[in-house]
Each structure stands twice: as structure tokens, then as C-alpha cells.
Design a protein around this motif. Structure first.
Motif, mmCIF file in Angstrom:
data_model
loop_
_atom_site.group_PDB
_atom_site.id
_atom_site.type_symbol
_atom_site.label_atom_id
_atom_site.label_comp_id
_atom_site.label_asym_id
_atom_site.label_seq_id
_atom_site.Cartn_x
_atom_site.Cartn_y
_atom_site.Cartn_z
ATOM 1 N N ARG A 32 0.842 -1.190 0.000
ATOM 2 C CA ARG A 32 0.000 0.000 0.000
ATOM 3 C C ARG A 32 0.874 1.236 0.000
ATOM 4 O O ARG A 32 2.058 1.168 0.298
ATOM 5 N N ARG A 57 -4.352 7.033 -8.680
ATOM 6 C CA ARG A 57 -5.134 5.816 -8.889
ATOM 7 C C ARG A 57 -4.915 5.281 -10.306
ATOM 8 O O ARG A 57 -4.936 4.074 -10.541
ATOM 9 N N HIS A 63 -3.048 -0.495 -2.917
ATOM 10 C CA HIS A 63 -3.926 0.059 -1.885
ATOM 11 C C HIS A 63 -3.459 1.471 -1.524
ATOM 12 O O HIS A 63 -2.285 1.676 -1.214
ATOM 13 N N ASP A 86 -8.490 3.752 -0.650
ATOM 14 C CA ASP A 86 -8.953 2.468 -0.136
ATOM 15 C C ASP A 86 -9.109 2.481 1.379
ATOM 16 O O ASP A 86 -9.864 1.691 1.937
ATOM 17 N N THR A 87 -8.351 3.341 2.036
ATOM 18 C CA THR A 87 -8.425 3.543 3.474
ATOM 19 C C THR A 87 -8.429 5.039 3.729
ATOM 20 O O THR A 87 -7.677 5.773 3.084
ATOM 21 N N VAL A 110 -14.998 1.450 2.393
ATOM 22 C CA VAL A 110 -13.609 1.877 2.503
ATOM 23 C C VAL A 110 -13.161 1.584 3.928
ATOM 24 O O VAL A 110 -13.936 1.763 4.875
#
Length: 118
Positions: A32, A57, A63, A86-87, A110
Motif C-alpha cells: 500500500r 489511482r 492500496h 482504499d483507506t 472503505v
């Protein structure tokens, strides 16, 4: 030993070589990318916004972990989710209702996290 997740921060990247810098950390085993979003108010620096995350993106399927170091994060959560995060991590000190905001982030499918400024 438990699995460890390494989230290299893009703040240390050479932005003139961003795609190759992302590929370098992914090839090294990172799963990530960590983006420290700063608004110039909650913290003095100014960094990434949703437009940058949307562009990132397109460069990777990795991630994207977005750390909102901003005042009133509830006003911006949707922008960062829609950009491809994503987070989303919010700061306890900047949030009006952290439990509600974390629940909302999760309702958008998310992952959510909370940061505490010691």
C-alpha cells in the motif's frame, strides 16, 4: 510472527519520477501507499488533494491509504473516497464525531482508521 503492513509515504518520493518511485516500493514488497493529506490549517504544511489521489489511482492498483491531517475531515471524506482511496484515516482531534465519521467511511466500503496526535 504476525504479518506486517508497510505503507511507504509518498511525501518522500521524487515527484518528477513518481511512477517509477511507486513501482520501486511495490517491487520491494510494499502492499500500500500512504498519503499524508495536509490542509495548511490542522498542520502547517499543504500537500495532496483529491485530484492528486485520482491521478495516482491511474498509476497503480496498489492500496491507497489516505491520512487526512485536515480540519473538519467530515467535509472532505467523500472527495477522497471518490478519488480512489482504499483507506481513510482521520484525526481524533480534528473530528466533530469520530465514531460517526468512521462508521460513514466504512459504509462507503472503505477501510477506516483513526490517528491520535500525542
Amino acid at each position: 510472527m504476525k504479518n506486517r503492513i508497510i505503507s511507504p509515504s509518498l511525501l518522500s518520493a521524487d515527484f518528477s519520477k513518481l511512477k517509477s518511485q511507486i513501482d520501486l516500493v511495490i517491487d520491494a514488497g510494499a502492499e500500500r501507499l500512504h498519503l499524508d493529506v495536509m490542509d495548511g490549517h490542522f498542520v502547517p504544511a499543504l500537500t495532496f488533494g483529491p485530484i492528486i489521489i485520482k491521478s495516482l489511482r491511474t498509476l497503480t492498483t496498489c492500496h491507497i491509504e489516505t491520512h487526512l491531517m485536515i480540519q473538519e475531515p467530515h467535509k472532505s471524506i467523500d472527495q477522497y473516497i471518490d478519488a480512489g482511496s482504499d483507506t481513510i484515516i482521520i484525526h481524533l482531534e480534528a473530528s466533530l464525531n469520530p465514531k460517526e465519521e468512521l462508521t460513514y467511511i466504512r459504509s462507503r466500503n472503505v477501510s477506516a482508521g483513526i490517528a491520535i496526535n500525542p
